[in-house]
Structure formats: C-alpha cells, structure tokens
Motif scaffolding. Sequence first.
Motif, short mmCIF file in Angstrom:
data_model
loop_
_atom_site.label_atom_id
_atom_site.label_comp_id
_atom_site.label_asym_id
_atom_site.label_seq_id
_atom_site.Cartn_x
_atom_site.Cartn_y
_atom_site.Cartn_z
N ARG A 1 6.07 4.35 4.86
CA ARG A 1 6.87 3.93 6.01
C ARG A 1 8.01 3.35 5.93
O ARG A 1 9.04 3.61 6.34
CB ARG A 1 5.83 3.19 7.03
N ALA A 2 7.99 2.35 4.89
CA ALA A 2 9.38 1.60 4.58
C ALA A 2 10.63 2.68 4.03
O ALA A 2 11.42 2.38 4.40
CB ALA A 2 8.86 0.44 3.50
N MET A 3 9.96 3.42 3.28
CA MET A 3 11.08 4.48 2.71
C MET A 3 11.53 5.48 3.93
O MET A 3 12.79 5.49 3.93
CB MET A 3 10.46 5.45 1.72
N THR B 1 0.88 -1.27 -0.13
CA THR B 1 0.00 0.00 0.02
C THR B 1 0.87 1.16 0.01
O THR B 1 2.15 1.04 0.41
CB THR B 1 -0.85 0.07 1.24
N PHE B 2 0.11 2.42 -0.53
CA PHE B 2 1.20 3.58 -0.41
C PHE B 2 1.61 4.09 0.88
O PHE B 2 2.86 4.32 1.30
CB PHE B 2 0.53 4.74 -1.05
N ALA B 3 0.83 3.76 2.14
CA ALA B 3 1.29 4.04 3.38
C ALA B 3 2.20 3.24 3.92
O ALA B 3 3.23 3.63 4.39
CB ALA B 3 -0.15 4.10 4.16
N ASP B 4 2.19 1.92 3.54
CA ASP B 4 3.23 0.88 3.81
C ASP B 4 4.68 1.62 3.20
O ASP B 4 5.57 1.35 3.75
CB ASP B 4 2.68 -0.44 3.56
N PHE B 5 4.53 1.61 1.96
CA PHE B 5 5.72 2.16 1.16
C PHE B 5 6.34 3.32 1.63
O PHE B 5 7.54 3.45 1.85
CB PHE B 5 5.28 2.16 -0.05
#
Length: 60
Positions: free
Chosen positions: A48-50, A42-46
């Motif tokens: 956070r990962a970045m 998901t964009f939110a997970d992406f």
Amino acid sequence: MCKAWDDHKKRDIQEGRYLEIYSLVQDGIIEPELGAKRLNMTFADFERAMQKECVKLFSK
C-alpha cells in the motif's frame, strides 16, 4: 527550536530510506518481502505504501 529541527531532519532521513527501498524493489534488486522486512512493515502495508508513492511492485 533545535528539537523541532532535529525531528524534521529525522523525518526527512526516514522518508529517504523508504523511497530508496521502494526504488530497490521496483528495479528488482531486492524482493518486495525483503523491502517490507527492512522497513518493519507487513507485506500488505508495504505494498500500500509503495502504491501510495506511485511505485509499482516488481514481480518476477
């Protein structure tokens, strides 16, 4: 032991792929939404990962 080596190698390849996509997003080559899609996140997970990798999202 061979399976453990294979698993380790796969993790390294996956991590490299993530870092490459983060770099493409940071450099403005691809949009963050596309980066998330490429990594099946998901964009939110992406995002956070970045941030966890200390990379800023590139925004136009």
